[in-house]
Design a protein around this motif. Structure first.
Motif, PDB file in Angstrom:
ATOM      1  N   GLN A   1       0.841  -1.189   0.000  1.00 26.98           N
ATOM      2  CA  GLN A   1       0.000   0.000   0.000  1.00 26.98           C
ATOM      3  C   GLN A   1       0.876   1.239   0.000  1.00 26.98           C
ATOM      4  N   GLY A   2       0.250   2.373  -0.246  1.00 23.74           N
ATOM      5  CA  GLY A   2       0.976   3.630  -0.241  1.00 23.74           C
ATOM      6  C   GLY A   2       0.219   4.685  -1.017  1.00 23.74           C
ATOM      7  N   PRO A   3       0.671   5.925  -0.930  1.00 20.73           N
ATOM      8  CA  PRO A   3      -0.022   7.024  -1.615  1.00 20.73           C
ATOM      9  C   PRO A   3       0.055   6.888  -3.129  1.00 20.73           C
ATOM     10  N   THR A   4      -0.922   7.472  -3.806  1.00 18.29           N
ATOM     11  CA  THR A   4      -0.917   7.491  -5.267  1.00 18.29           C
ATOM     12  C   THR A   4       0.347   8.189  -5.766  1.00 18.29           C
ATOM     13  N   GLY A   5       0.976   7.582  -6.753  1.00 15.62           N
ATOM     14  CA  GLY A   5       2.213   8.138  -7.284  1.00 15.62           C
ATOM     15  C   GLY A   5       3.420   7.865  -6.424  1.00 15.62           C
ATOM     16  N   GLY A   6       3.277   6.970  -5.469  1.00 16.87           N
ATOM     17  CA  GLY A   6       4.367   6.691  -4.533  1.00 16.87           C
ATOM     18  C   GLY A   6       5.323   5.597  -4.953  1.00 16.87           C
ATOM     19  N   GLY A   7       5.141   5.038  -6.146  1.00 17.30           N
ATOM     20  CA  GLY A   7       6.099   4.053  -6.647  1.00 17.30           C
ATOM     21  C   GLY A   7       5.611   2.612  -6.617  1.00 17.30           C
ATOM     22  N   LYS A   8       4.338   2.377  -6.269  1.00 17.80           N
ATOM     23  CA  LYS A   8       3.846   1.002  -6.157  1.00 17.80           C
ATOM     24  C   LYS A   8       3.877   0.277  -7.507  1.00 17.80           C
ATOM     25  N   SER A   9       3.406   0.945  -8.550  1.00 24.54           N
ATOM     26  CA  SER A   9       3.401   0.319  -9.868  1.00 24.54           C
ATOM     27  C   SER A   9       4.823   0.095 -10.367  1.00 24.54           C
ATOM     28  N   THR A  10       5.710   1.028 -10.064  1.00 24.56           N
ATOM     29  CA  THR A  10       7.120   0.853 -10.427  1.00 24.56           C
ATOM     30  C   THR A  10       7.691  -0.379  -9.747  1.00 24.56           C
ATOM     31  N   LEU A  11       7.400  -0.538  -8.467  1.00 25.33           N
ATOM     32  CA  LEU A  11       7.898  -1.701  -7.732  1.00 25.33           C
ATOM     33  C   LEU A  11       7.351  -2.989  -8.336  1.00 25.33           C
ATOM     34  N   LEU A  12       6.074  -3.011  -8.692  1.00 21.13           N
ATOM     35  CA  LEU A  12       5.483  -4.212  -9.261  1.00 21.13           C
ATOM     36  C   LEU A  12       6.131  -4.548 -10.609  1.00 21.13           C
ATOM     37  N   GLN A  13       6.451  -3.522 -11.392  1.00 21.31           N
ATOM     38  CA  GLN A  13       7.131  -3.767 -12.664  1.00 21.31           C
ATOM     39  C   GLN A  13       8.511  -4.377 -12.444  1.00 21.31           C
ATOM     40  N   LEU A  14       9.204  -3.930 -11.411  1.00 18.68           N
ATOM     41  CA  LEU A  14      10.517  -4.500 -11.105  1.00 18.68           C
ATOM     42  C   LEU A  14      10.381  -5.944 -10.647  1.00 18.68           C
ATOM     43  N   LEU A  15       9.417  -6.211  -9.786  1.00 15.25           N
ATOM     44  CA  LEU A  15       9.205  -7.576  -9.304  1.00 15.25           C
ATOM     45  C   LEU A  15       8.800  -8.500 -10.443  1.00 15.25           C
ATOM     46  N   GLY A  16       8.106  -7.947 -11.438  1.00 12.19           N
ATOM     47  CA  GLY A  16       7.660  -8.728 -12.576  1.00 12.19           C
ATOM     48  C   GLY A  16       8.665  -8.835 -13.710  1.00 12.19           C
ATOM     49  N   ALA A  17       9.885  -8.348 -13.502  1.00  7.31           N
ATOM     50  CA  ALA A  17      10.950  -8.408 -14.509  1.00  7.31           C
ATOM     51  C   ALA A  17      10.572  -7.652 -15.775  1.00  7.31           C
ATOM     52  N   LEU A  18       9.724  -6.621 -15.605  1.00 11.44           N
ATOM     53  CA  LEU A  18       9.350  -5.757 -16.723  1.00 11.44           C
ATOM     54  C   LEU A  18      10.246  -4.534 -16.815  1.00 11.44           C
ATOM     55  N   ASP A  19      11.028  -4.297 -15.776  1.00 11.31           N
ATOM     56  CA  ASP A  19      11.917  -3.143 -15.702  1.00 11.31           C
ATOM     57  C   ASP A  19      13.102  -3.538 -14.831  1.00 11.31           C
ATOM     58  N   ARG A  20      14.150  -2.750 -14.859  1.00  8.03           N
ATOM     59  CA  ARG A  20      15.345  -3.016 -14.065  1.00  8.03           C
ATOM     60  C   ARG A  20      15.567  -1.895 -13.052  1.00  8.03           C
ATOM     61  N   PRO A  21      16.110  -2.213 -11.882  1.00  8.89           N
ATOM     62  CA  PRO A  21      16.434  -1.167 -10.912  1.00  8.89           C
ATOM     63  C   PRO A  21      17.550  -0.264 -11.435  1.00  8.89           C
ATOM     64  N   SER A  22      17.563   0.978 -10.951  1.00 10.93           N
ATOM     65  CA  SER A  22      18.685   1.873 -11.237  1.00 10.93           C
ATOM     66  C   SER A  22      19.874   1.552 -10.346  1.00 10.93           C
ATOM     67  N   GLY A  23      19.594   0.971  -9.183  1.00 16.67           N
ATOM     68  CA  GLY A  23      20.655   0.617  -8.246  1.00 16.67           C
ATOM     69  C   GLY A  23      20.142  -0.372  -7.223  1.00 16.67           C
ATOM     70  N   GLY A  24      21.068  -0.958  -6.473  1.00 19.31           N
ATOM     71  CA  GLY A  24      20.702  -1.942  -5.474  1.00 19.31           C
ATOM     72  C   GLY A  24      20.578  -3.330  -6.067  1.00 19.31           C
ATOM     73  N   SER A  25      20.089  -4.273  -5.254  1.00 17.34           N
ATOM     74  CA  SER A  25      19.983  -5.664  -5.662  1.00 17.34           C
ATOM     75  C   SER A  25      18.530  -6.126  -5.561  1.00 17.34           C
ATOM     76  N   LEU A  26      18.059  -6.799  -6.603  1.00 13.23           N
ATOM     77  CA  LEU A  26      16.724  -7.386  -6.616  1.00 13.23           C
ATOM     78  C   LEU A  26      16.842  -8.794  -7.184  1.00 13.23           C
ATOM     79  N   ALA A  27      16.617  -9.778  -6.333  1.00 11.96           N
ATOM     80  CA  ALA A  27      16.788 -11.171  -6.739  1.00 11.96           C
ATOM     81  C   ALA A  27      15.464 -11.917  -6.653  1.00 11.96           C
ATOM     82  N   LEU A  28      15.186 -12.702  -7.666  1.00 12.09           N
ATOM     83  CA  LEU A  28      14.059 -13.628  -7.680  1.00 12.09           C
ATOM     84  C   LEU A  28      14.649 -15.024  -7.680  1.00 12.09           C
TER      85      LEU A  28
END
Length: 231
Positions: A47-74
């Motif tokens: 959950q979180g405010p509108t425009g707070g990055g939730k859809s961006t996070l879901l795209q990263l988790l779904g391998a539809l986009d890549r992070p700019s930094g840090g580590s994301l492992a599935l």
């Protein structure tokens, strides 16, 4: 003989994940050091405010986009450095998607919409038909396979979308406001279905504004100012 209970294996590991965009000459930060762990078989809401990055996070988790930094492992795959081919394989085989708007093709029947998810897997026709029928039965629509989306209720259309997501037998189901277009009764029916899938071992990650949905989860995460915290 003693039996040692172990924690479920981590499916996702996020460590200081950032995602920035350049738009109209300025840098926009959608994620600013998000860190979390999601275990296999969990039902987690975000959950979180509108425009707070939730859809961006879901795209990263779904391998539809890549992070700019840090580590994301599935599992054992680092998504930030995986090849495009490997990301495509993960989307095709291991990740199911469900959206608020159903995203069904209006000119295809329920059975044909579900079968679309198997096209990238090159499954033989006989097995493909069996898996499609099994998935429709799983969501309670065994008798609606020949109906077009326009001939189905909103709840039934979302069930078709869920059948399409699970027909490939994924490890994780990502859902973006899956009950947002439904009334309370249909919302609860879809939640019961999703909970049953999770009980069978599917990992379920749901972005939602609905507190009634969030309260049903095993864990609730909140995304604010680009960072994840547990509720």
């Amino acid at each position: 003989m003693s039996i040692i209970e172990t924690e479920p294996q981590a499916l996702y590991r996020l460590t200081d994940v950032t995602r920035t965009y350049r738009t109209k000459g300025r840098t926009v930060t959608a994620l600013a050091g998000a860190t979390a762990e999601i275990r296999a078989g969990e039902f987690v809401t975000i959950q979180g405010p509108t425009g707070g990055g939730k859809s961006t996070l879901l795209q990263l988790l779904g391998a539809l986009d890549r992070p700019s930094g840090g580590s994301l492992a599935l599992g054992g795959t680092e998504l930030s450095t995986a090849s495009n081919r490997e990301l495509g394989r993960l989307r095709a085989e291991e990740i199911g998607f469900v959206f608020q708007g159903f995203n069904l093709i209006p000119t295809l029947t329920a059975r044909e919409n579900v079968a679309m998810a198997l096209v990238p897997l090159k499954i033989p026709a006989e097995e493909r038909r069996a898996r499609v029928d099994e998935s429709l039965a799983h969501v309670g629509l065994a008798d609606r396979g020949d109906h077009l989306p326009g001939e189905l209720s909103g709840g039934q259309q979302q069930r078709v979308a869920i059948a399409r997501a699970i027909v490939k037998k994924p490890r994780v189901l990502l859902a973006d406001e899956p009950t947002g277009n439904l009334d309370e009764e249909m919302r609860d029916e879809i939640l019961v279905l999703l909970e049953s899938l999770c009980a069978e071992g599917l990992t379920l990650i749901v972005v939602t504004h609905d507190s009634a949905v969030a309260k049903r989860a095993h864990r609730r995460l909140r995304l604010k100012n680009g960072r994840l915290t547990e509720v």
